[in-house]
Write a protein that holds these residues in place. Structure first.
Motif, PDB file in Angstrom:
ATOM      1  N   TYR A 258     -12.128 -20.751 -84.798  1.00 56.36           N
ATOM      2  CA  TYR A 258     -10.829 -21.665 -84.527  1.00 56.36           C
ATOM      3  C   TYR A 258     -10.692 -21.413 -83.098  1.00 56.36           C
ATOM      4  O   TYR A 258     -10.258 -22.610 -82.504  1.00 56.36           O
ATOM      5  CB  TYR A 258      -9.853 -21.149 -85.609  1.00 56.36           C
TER       6      TYR A 258
ATOM      7  N   ARG B 220      -4.662 -22.560 -90.328  1.00 54.23           N
ATOM      8  CA  ARG B 220      -5.412 -23.218 -89.326  1.00 54.23           C
ATOM      9  C   ARG B 220      -6.528 -24.010 -89.741  1.00 54.23           C
ATOM     10  O   ARG B 220      -7.199 -23.432 -90.870  1.00 54.23           O
ATOM     11  CB  ARG B 220      -5.770 -22.587 -88.276  1.00 54.23           C
ATOM     12  N   SER B 221      -7.045 -25.047 -89.550  1.00 59.93           N
ATOM     13  CA  SER B 221      -8.092 -25.609 -89.899  1.00 59.93           C
ATOM     14  C   SER B 221      -8.879 -26.673 -88.774  1.00 59.93           C
ATOM     15  O   SER B 221      -8.224 -26.659 -87.763  1.00 59.93           O
ATOM     16  CB  SER B 221      -7.883 -26.766 -91.310  1.00 59.93           C
ATOM     17  N   LEU B 222     -10.093 -27.010 -89.082  1.00 60.61           N
ATOM     18  CA  LEU B 222     -10.762 -27.433 -87.998  1.00 60.61           C
ATOM     19  C   LEU B 222     -11.067 -29.059 -88.314  1.00 60.61           C
ATOM     20  O   LEU B 222     -11.336 -29.337 -89.315  1.00 60.61           O
ATOM     21  CB  LEU B 222     -12.037 -26.939 -87.351  1.00 60.61           C
ATOM     22  N   PRO B 223     -10.984 -30.126 -87.292  1.00 67.16           N
ATOM     23  CA  PRO B 223     -11.713 -31.468 -87.720  1.00 67.16           C
ATOM     24  C   PRO B 223     -12.892 -31.365 -88.141  1.00 67.16           C
ATOM     25  O   PRO B 223     -13.620 -30.502 -87.658  1.00 67.16           O
ATOM     26  CB  PRO B 223     -11.090 -32.231 -86.409  1.00 67.16           C
ATOM     27  N   ALA B 224     -13.168 -32.222 -89.151  1.00 66.79           N
ATOM     28  CA  ALA B 224     -14.642 -32.388 -89.233  1.00 66.79           C
ATOM     29  C   ALA B 224     -15.662 -32.457 -88.242  1.00 66.79           C
ATOM     30  O   ALA B 224     -16.640 -32.175 -88.320  1.00 66.79           O
ATOM     31  CB  ALA B 224     -14.658 -33.418 -90.475  1.00 66.79           C
TER      32      ALA B 224
ATOM     33  N   PRO C 260     -12.771 -22.986 -92.458  1.00 65.90           N
ATOM     34  CA  PRO C 260     -12.061 -24.073 -92.280  1.00 65.90           C
ATOM     35  C   PRO C 260     -12.606 -25.191 -93.073  1.00 65.90           C
ATOM     36  O   PRO C 260     -11.741 -26.201 -93.566  1.00 65.90           O
ATOM     37  CB  PRO C 260     -12.101 -24.326 -90.843  1.00 65.90           C
ATOM     38  N   TYR C 261     -13.726 -25.492 -93.357  1.00 61.17           N
ATOM     39  CA  TYR C 261     -14.272 -26.581 -94.303  1.00 61.17           C
ATOM     40  C   TYR C 261     -14.498 -26.290 -95.565  1.00 61.17           C
ATOM     41  O   TYR C 261     -14.192 -27.071 -96.612  1.00 61.17           O
ATOM     42  CB  TYR C 261     -15.862 -26.862 -93.616  1.00 61.17           C
TER      43      TYR C 261
ATOM     44  N   GLY D 174     -10.769 -24.648 -97.009  1.00 64.53           N
ATOM     45  CA  GLY D 174      -9.541 -25.369 -96.751  1.00 64.53           C
ATOM     46  C   GLY D 174      -8.902 -24.954 -95.715  1.00 64.53           C
ATOM     47  O   GLY D 174      -7.547 -25.491 -95.337  1.00 64.53           O
TER      48      GLY D 174
END
Lengths: 293, 406, 304
Positions: free
Chosen positions: A51, A121-125, A211-212, A215
């Protein structure tokens, strides 16, 4: 038919990813005969590294894969030296390790909250690469294909390491019988430390895709990930890396089919699978070792 | 500030003089909880920050003037950290009531952490201001010790959404919800209202709140050919859901989720601008800009003051915390005394008349909030920037719906 | 019987302290939770201390008891009777899960954790809303009675302490410990291994079930995740390990000391507290695996 096909393909990709999640835990168990209940927390740390690579430096999260490999093998060696020799002296090392790593898991979670805060936290595709990929006429997000490929590749590399290198063969000797390995003059300590490090690194690499596929990443995700990994490796067979793939695939397929046909019961599934497997095949689907008391 | 006040309590306890703190007559003590860690921290911390901001504003002017007492009262907040755990929350609400002798309680964020405070407030006769705990089962009968301040009860939330879908004649509706009180009650209300209008959802399924990957679910929904997909979840669900829609290569005409309208920055950071473009949500302040207010700051003035105080750009939960403060402030101004029932009578006296940055404040005798409405809005790209455009109902609309969404 | 007298005194002092505390300290929730955790730690001790099985999913019985008792209360059963219903529900669940005892060590622990999670997901499933109110949780406000529920909790605590005392002093308890050390030799010496383990398992579940029932009654408004929270298991395990399993006083001391610490420090600085907790566990396993009481036992002092 369309739904069934999609669920099956998704289940296979998801299952390969879950093999990656479980395989490090299984290696550690096979070689050291200890249960690393902090497994999920190392996955979380690996995810945070990916991340920050993306959000702070703008690098593709995939760069975290080699970095995690090096970093966590080193961390594994350090933790091994600090904890394991003393743990071996206790009356029941398997149970003691179980409790000890649980404590470690709590400590890591607390430190992660202090360091990263609570936000998920996540990441955009787009971070991992644009668009979708078509498999057998079905369309999947690119991240899924990448995670599935990473899972497959890790299992293959681990297999090559264990069966076609000298160090790997020594590792298998320790897995088969620690006493005999010591007697035949292998440096069991160093082999075990390396196996422990590789186990952590595999978890951290799985974290890159969290992240993908999971979730997002948050400091408190560890316990749930560890439980699921345990399910996967118990369904396959403890101490058997190939078994992990079988376990992962069964888990992935069952989960996706449940989501499609009985969605509200889907999350119940891993727990049911775990209990049923343990009660009916106490040594896993591919296992030979008995584990009943 | 929270830590210091807690420490103070323990010192006072040690000296055996816990009551001395609460009886200083020129101070009005509010006890509250916040979740410093755990699953509710993301929402709870801003709500607490909003309440603190309100107290700072009021205290900077010397406190709240209480007409019946003929003097100003300074506001003191005693805050404890419940770490998102309900059993910890229960002991801490009890701590605030029995050890700190607070004059009034403000609940933590959301239904789960509010639930345990309700019986305690009743038992000890303390007024509980509930900013965002909208649980369907909290308001079964008249209750003088409970006031929901910043949101309507969750079963009321989808009213406008249902009317909007019916008015637009969108008949193929898919509903996906998480199996918790907050989301399931919304899904149920929406399905009931649609059915009453002769629309049967083409997909209506619940999934566990811990669901973290929606790719297959999104695919299953697509197989029913919906025109609209409504997903009711917490922000930790909305993020992977929108990601799955964005990366699956599937196209829905309209997608609705709850939290982009409350936590826009968080969602935008995690889903990306492209992932939000065209989606529907309930707009809440500051995205829903109420500036014609008759009490407290309007949205724009609040945003400026909040930033000036060094607290960053506010989100809805900051406003919810601040709005709860406004309800307390107005009640203190009008009350006949500081007893809970007097405060509650004062609240009832301005119910339906006070218009704040959170909209109309109107409570029923059960404590349920029914004044505010949650319109329907759509994220639209305007000049390279993502804007939230209110599309329904007409009297508050700020733009036209793009259908199908880009 | 000097040992018996020692046990009687220990139990009497602990109960008297809990009975008198409400007159001196107004936050009854803290006292209630502390009593509940002493009982839970002792209940876990019945299984872990005397048989070596460590149930990570101990909270499954707690939650089942909470739901069993609460649904009985909502159906019109008097609360005190409903607590028995809660305990019975947990015992039935434990009886169904008896085959888990075939597993050893970590497998048992993980399987028990999985059953607790499964119970939570079943109870909160929307399909069961007519029966369990699903995710909406339960509201017992009509039966809310903090004083009665506190006294009920103390009765449960007294019975639990008596049970542990019995195990500590009776031939049955000795037989259980023999099974823990070496099941094969114990079986050869005539100990009914399966029966003895199952009895400890069911008794341990009954304790958690009744504590869960009293907890639910005391709390009166709760959601599935409130009573099936993994942290309840964790607390009970840490308290037991810290004090020392297979004794009467160990788990009780652990629960009182650590819960008091949690109330004093944990509430204002929880992250540091979780960190301390985690490191404490690591330290205990490495340096004091048999808990505080083992410091005395090592010097030849008998600990009740």
């Amino acid at each position: 038919m369309f739904l069934l096909e999609y669920a099956v393909l998704a289940g296979i990709l998801y299952g390969l990813y879950f093999s990656l999640i479980g395989i490090g835990l299984n290696l550690t168990f096979g070689v050291l005969k200890i249960v690393n209940l902090a497994h999920g927390d190392f996955l979380m740390l690996g995810g945070f590294l990916a991340y920050f690579l993306y959000s702070a430096l703008g690098l593709s999260p995939l760069w975290a894969v080699p970095i995690n490999l090096v970093l966590f093998v080193a961390l594994g060696g350090l933790l091994y030296a600090l904890l394991i020799p003393r743990l071996r002296q206790s009356r029941d090392p398997e149970m003691a390790s179980f409790i000890l790593f649980f404590g470690l898991s709590q400590a890591i979670e607390a430190l992660a909250i202090l360091a990263f805060g609570n936000n998920q936290r996540s990441l955009p595709a787009a971070a991992i690469g644009p668009g979708t990929i078509s498999l057998f006429g079905q369309v999947f997000p690119l991240s899924w294909a990448a995670a599935g490929a990473a899972g497959l590749l890790s299992v293959l590399l681990l297999y090559l390491y264990l069966y076609h290198t000298r160090l790997g063969q020594a590792t298998r000797a320790v897995m088969a019988s620690r006493e005999e390995a010591v007697a035949s003059g292998l440096s069991v300590g160093r082999i075990s430390a390396l196996a422990f490090g590789i186990g952590l690194a595999l978890a951290a690499i799985a974290g890159v895709f969290a992240p993908y596929l999971l979730g997002g990443i948050s400091p408190n995700m560890g316990v749930a990930v560890t439980t699921t990994s345990f399910t996967v490796i118990v369904i396959g067979a403890l101490g058997n890396p190939v078994g992990t793939v079988v376990g992962g695939l069964i888990y992935g397929l069952a989960l996706m089919l449940m989501e499609t046909y009985a969605s509200s019961w889907a999350t119940l599934l891993p727990y049911l699978l775990l209990v049923i497997t343990l009660l009916i095949w106490p040594s896993g689907l591919l296992g030979r070792r008995l584990r009943s008391a | 500030m929270a830590k210091r006040s807690t420490l103070g309590i323990f010192c006072a306890l040690a000296l055996g003089g816990a009551t001395a703190l609460a009886q200083q007559s020129s101070v009005f003590t509010i006890g509250t909880l916040y979740a410093g860690s755990g699953s509710f921290a993301t929402s709870s911390l801003p709500q607490y920050q909003g309440l603190k901001f309100w107290a700072q504003q009021v205290n900077a002017k010397g406190g709240v003037y209480v007409k019946s007492l003929g003097k100003r009262l300074k506001i003191k907040i005693v805050a404890l950290n419940d770490q998102s755990s309900t059993s910890t929350a229960e002991t801490e609400y009890n701590q605030l009531i029995t050890q700190d002798h607070v004059n009034l309680l403000v609940a933590d964020f959301g239904s789960v952490l509010t639930s345990v405070a309700i019986p305690l407030a009743n038992e000890h006769h303390v007024l509980l201001i509930d900013p965002t705990g909208t649980g369907a089962s909290f308001f079964p009968k008249p209750n003088p010790y409970l006031v929901l301040a910043a949101l309507p009860t969750s079963a009321v939330w989808p009213d406008s959404l249902a009317n909007f879908l019916i008015a637009r004649k969108l008949k193929r509706v898919a509903i996906l919800y998480d199996t918790n009180d907050f989301d399931q009650s919304q899904a149920q209300t929406l399905a009931q209202k649609l059915k009453a209008a002769g629309i049967t959802p083409v997909y209506d399924n619940g999934v566990s709140t811990s669901t973290s990957n929606y790719t297959v679910l999104v695919h299953d929904i697509a197989a029913t050919n919906p025109q609209v997909v409504a997903e009711f979840g917490y922000s930790a669900n909305d993020i992977p859901f929108l990601q799955a829609v964005d990366s699956s290569g599937l196209k829905f005409n309209l997608v609705f989720t709850v939290f982009p309208g409350q936590l826009e920055q968080l969602l935008q950071k995690n889903v990306g601008t492209a992932g939000l473009n065209g989606t529907l949500t309930y707009p809440t302040p500051p995205l829903l800009a109420y500036n014609k207010v008759n009490f407290g700051l309007g949205v724009n003035a609040f945003t400026r003051a909040f930033k000036a105080a060094g607290m960053g750009a506010p989100n809805f939960l900051d406003i919810a915390g601040y709005n709860s403060g406004l309800v307390i402030q107005r009640a203190l101004q009008l009350t006949s005394g500081l007893k809970p029932l007097a405060l509650r009578r004062a609240i009832q006296s301005f119910s339906g008349k006070m218009f704040t940055l959170d909209g109309l404040f109107k409570v029923q005798s059960s404590g349920a909030q029914v004044g505010e409405l949650l319109p329907v809005a759509q994220f639209q790209m305007q000049g390279g920037q993502l804007k939230l455009v209110i599309v329904y109902p007409k009297n508050v609309a700020t733009g036209k719906l793009l259908y199908p969404a880009p | 019987m000097p040992k018996l007298r020692g046990h009687a005194w220990a139990i009497a002092v602990l109960l008297a302290a809990f009975a008198l505390a409400p007159s001196f300290y107004g936050n009854h929730s803290v006292l209630f939770s502390m009593a509940a955790f002493v009982a839970l730690a002792e209940g876990l001790n019945v299984l872990y201390g005397f048989t070596g099985y460590l149930p990570f999913g101990y909270v499954g019985f707690f939650g089942t008891g909470a739901y069993g008792a609460s649904l009985a209360i909502l159906a019109g059963t008097p609360p005190l009777l409903a607590l028995l219903v809660g305990a019975a529900a947990s015992v039935v669940l434990a009886a169904l899960l008896t085959p888990l005892l075939r597993l050893s060590g970590a497998y048992f622990s993980i399987a028990s954790l999985a059953t607790a999670e499964a119970m939570r997901l079943i109870v909160s499933n929307p399909a069961l809303t007519p029966l369990t109110k699903g995710p909406y949780g339960l509201n017992l406000q009509a039966a809310f009675h903090p004083h009665q529920s506190y006294w009920a909790m103390l009765v449960i605590l007294a019975l639990t302490l008596a049970l542990v005392s019995y195990l500590r002093l009776s031939p049955f308890g000795l037989a259980l410990q023999a099974v823990r050390e070496d099941p094969v030799s114990a079986a050869m010496a005539g100990v009914p291994v399966v029966y003895a383990r199952s009895a400890a398992w069911l008794l341990s579940a009954a304790v958690a079930g009744s504590v869960g029932g009293a907890f639910a009654w005391h709390l009166s408004v709760f959601y599935p995740q409130t009573v099936f929270s993994l942290s309840t298991s964790i607390f009970a395990i840490v308290f037991t390990l810290f004090g020392g399993a297979a004794t009467l006083l160990g788990p009780a001391t652990g629960a009182v000391l650590l819960y008091a610490l949690y109330t004093a420090v944990g509430l204002s600085a929880p992250q540091y507290f979780q960190l301390i907790y985690g490191l404490l566990i690591v330290g205990l396993v490495l340096f004091l695996p048999y808990g505080l009481t083992s410091l005395l036992q090592r010097r030849g002092i008998h600990v009740p």
